[in-house]
Design a protein around this motif. Sequence first.
Motif, mmCIF file in Angstrom:
data_model
loop_
_atom_site.group_PDB
_atom_site.id
_atom_site.type_symbol
_atom_site.label_atom_id
_atom_site.label_comp_id
_atom_site.label_asym_id
_atom_site.label_seq_id
_atom_site.Cartn_x
_atom_site.Cartn_y
_atom_site.Cartn_z
ATOM 1 N N ILE A 132 10.624 -5.729 3.403
ATOM 2 C CA ILE A 132 9.281 -6.310 3.513
ATOM 3 C C ILE A 132 9.364 -7.837 3.548
ATOM 4 O O ILE A 132 8.767 -8.493 4.410
ATOM 5 C CB ILE A 132 8.405 -5.863 2.320
ATOM 6 C CG1 ILE A 132 8.149 -4.357 2.391
ATOM 7 C CG2 ILE A 132 7.086 -6.635 2.282
ATOM 8 C CD1 ILE A 132 7.603 -3.766 1.110
ATOM 9 N N VAL A 133 10.107 -8.403 2.618
ATOM 10 C CA VAL A 133 10.204 -9.852 2.473
ATOM 11 C C VAL A 133 10.798 -10.508 3.715
ATOM 12 O O VAL A 133 10.397 -11.605 4.108
ATOM 13 C CB VAL A 133 11.030 -10.198 1.215
ATOM 14 C CG1 VAL A 133 11.436 -11.667 1.205
ATOM 15 C CG2 VAL A 133 10.241 -9.861 -0.041
ATOM 16 N N VAL A 181 1.997 -3.440 7.225
ATOM 17 C CA VAL A 181 1.171 -2.612 6.349
ATOM 18 C C VAL A 181 2.118 -1.993 5.340
ATOM 19 O O VAL A 181 3.035 -1.259 5.702
ATOM 20 C CB VAL A 181 0.430 -1.504 7.130
ATOM 21 C CG1 VAL A 181 -0.318 -0.589 6.160
ATOM 22 C CG2 VAL A 181 -0.544 -2.116 8.131
ATOM 23 N N VAL A 182 1.916 -2.316 4.063
ATOM 24 C CA VAL A 182 2.817 -1.878 3.001
ATOM 25 C C VAL A 182 2.108 -0.870 2.099
ATOM 26 O O VAL A 182 1.084 -1.180 1.495
ATOM 27 C CB VAL A 182 3.291 -3.073 2.151
ATOM 28 C CG1 VAL A 182 4.250 -2.604 1.066
ATOM 29 C CG2 VAL A 182 3.947 -4.133 3.030
ATOM 30 N N GLY A 239 5.148 -3.267 -8.203
ATOM 31 C CA GLY A 239 5.455 -4.685 -8.033
ATOM 32 C C GLY A 239 4.882 -5.289 -6.760
ATOM 33 O O GLY A 239 5.571 -6.063 -6.084
ATOM 34 N N LYS A 240 3.630 -4.949 -6.451
ATOM 35 C CA LYS A 240 3.010 -5.450 -5.219
ATOM 36 C C LYS A 240 2.928 -6.972 -5.199
ATOM 37 O O LYS A 240 3.340 -7.619 -4.236
ATOM 38 C CB LYS A 240 1.612 -4.834 -5.042
ATOM 39 C CG LYS A 240 1.612 -3.343 -4.776
ATOM 40 C CD LYS A 240 0.233 -2.850 -4.376
ATOM 41 C CE LYS A 240 -0.734 -2.775 -5.538
ATOM 42 N NZ LYS A 240 -0.418 -1.646 -6.439
ATOM 43 N N THR A 241 2.389 -7.541 -6.302
ATOM 44 C CA THR A 241 2.223 -8.998 -6.345
ATOM 45 C C THR A 241 3.571 -9.704 -6.337
ATOM 46 O O THR A 241 3.745 -10.737 -5.676
ATOM 47 C CB THR A 241 1.427 -9.410 -7.594
ATOM 48 O OG1 THR A 241 0.194 -8.691 -7.638
ATOM 49 C CG2 THR A 241 1.122 -10.895 -7.574
ATOM 50 N N SER A 263 4.816 -12.339 -3.633
ATOM 51 C CA SER A 263 5.275 -13.638 -4.113
ATOM 52 C C SER A 263 6.632 -13.981 -3.514
ATOM 53 O O SER A 263 6.859 -15.110 -3.044
ATOM 54 C CB SER A 263 5.370 -13.629 -5.643
ATOM 55 O OG SER A 263 5.848 -14.857 -6.133
ATOM 56 N N ASN A 264 7.546 -13.010 -3.501
ATOM 57 C CA ASN A 264 8.862 -13.239 -2.896
ATOM 58 C C ASN A 264 8.762 -13.434 -1.385
ATOM 59 O O ASN A 264 9.539 -14.200 -0.802
ATOM 60 C CB ASN A 264 9.793 -12.069 -3.223
ATOM 61 C CG ASN A 264 10.471 -12.222 -4.566
ATOM 62 O OD1 ASN A 264 11.521 -12.838 -4.679
ATOM 63 N ND2 ASN A 264 9.853 -11.671 -5.596
#
Length: 234
Positions: A10-11, A18-19, A26-28, A32-33
Amino acid sequence: MKLTDEQNLIVEYEGDLVVRAGAGSGKTATVSNYFMRRPNASSLYLAYNKTVKLEAIHKFRQAGLKKVRVETLHSLAHSEMKAKRKIDLHEKGQYKPLELVEILGLGKKSQQFGLIMATHILNFMNYYCNSAYRKLEQAREDYLDTIRHAEFRQFANTHFDTIVGHTAKFLKKMYDGDTPLTHDVYLKFYLMENPQLPYEYIAVDEAQDTTMSLLDMLNKQKSKRILVGDVSQS
């Protein structure tokens, strides 16, 4: 924190995303990463509500993400609208049917008729504001489909032109500043302006609860879009 293989995918991805992420996954932290990999990019994080917004601001600031703007959709619209015009909000955030009866003079036939009409106007207005439709008439069939009570639906069918007319009149009164705005209405006014947001990346939290009006706005952006949500909580 050490990311999982899925989080790394994802990062590192550079297109629209779309996740699907479950509770406690740990969505946030993932978002953030994602932003930390792009520290010089201008980014917007749309939180689901004020509580999530404040938590995200704290986490992003701890991570040194100074170029990430954190807003709810309503706070974004409010700040943008306030820069252009005075925003006079209803003291309780929304109108009651009895208030509308008085404002629009709906009780001439009977108080009961006026209250039913006012309830439909408020329900229809809220449905329209959360839809992607630009014209009130376009939301007619979809609104009728939301009504489960047979007599209430029959009333709407019989008097729909009147409901639309009064809704248009009420929206105009709010637009002209003759009566206070509700949160959904000023948001609709903002989205109707087709805003182009000046961000390279836009992330949306709790995307499973995203309204059609927000999706319509996102589809018009040039930004990379990251929608993160949990379909089981929709």
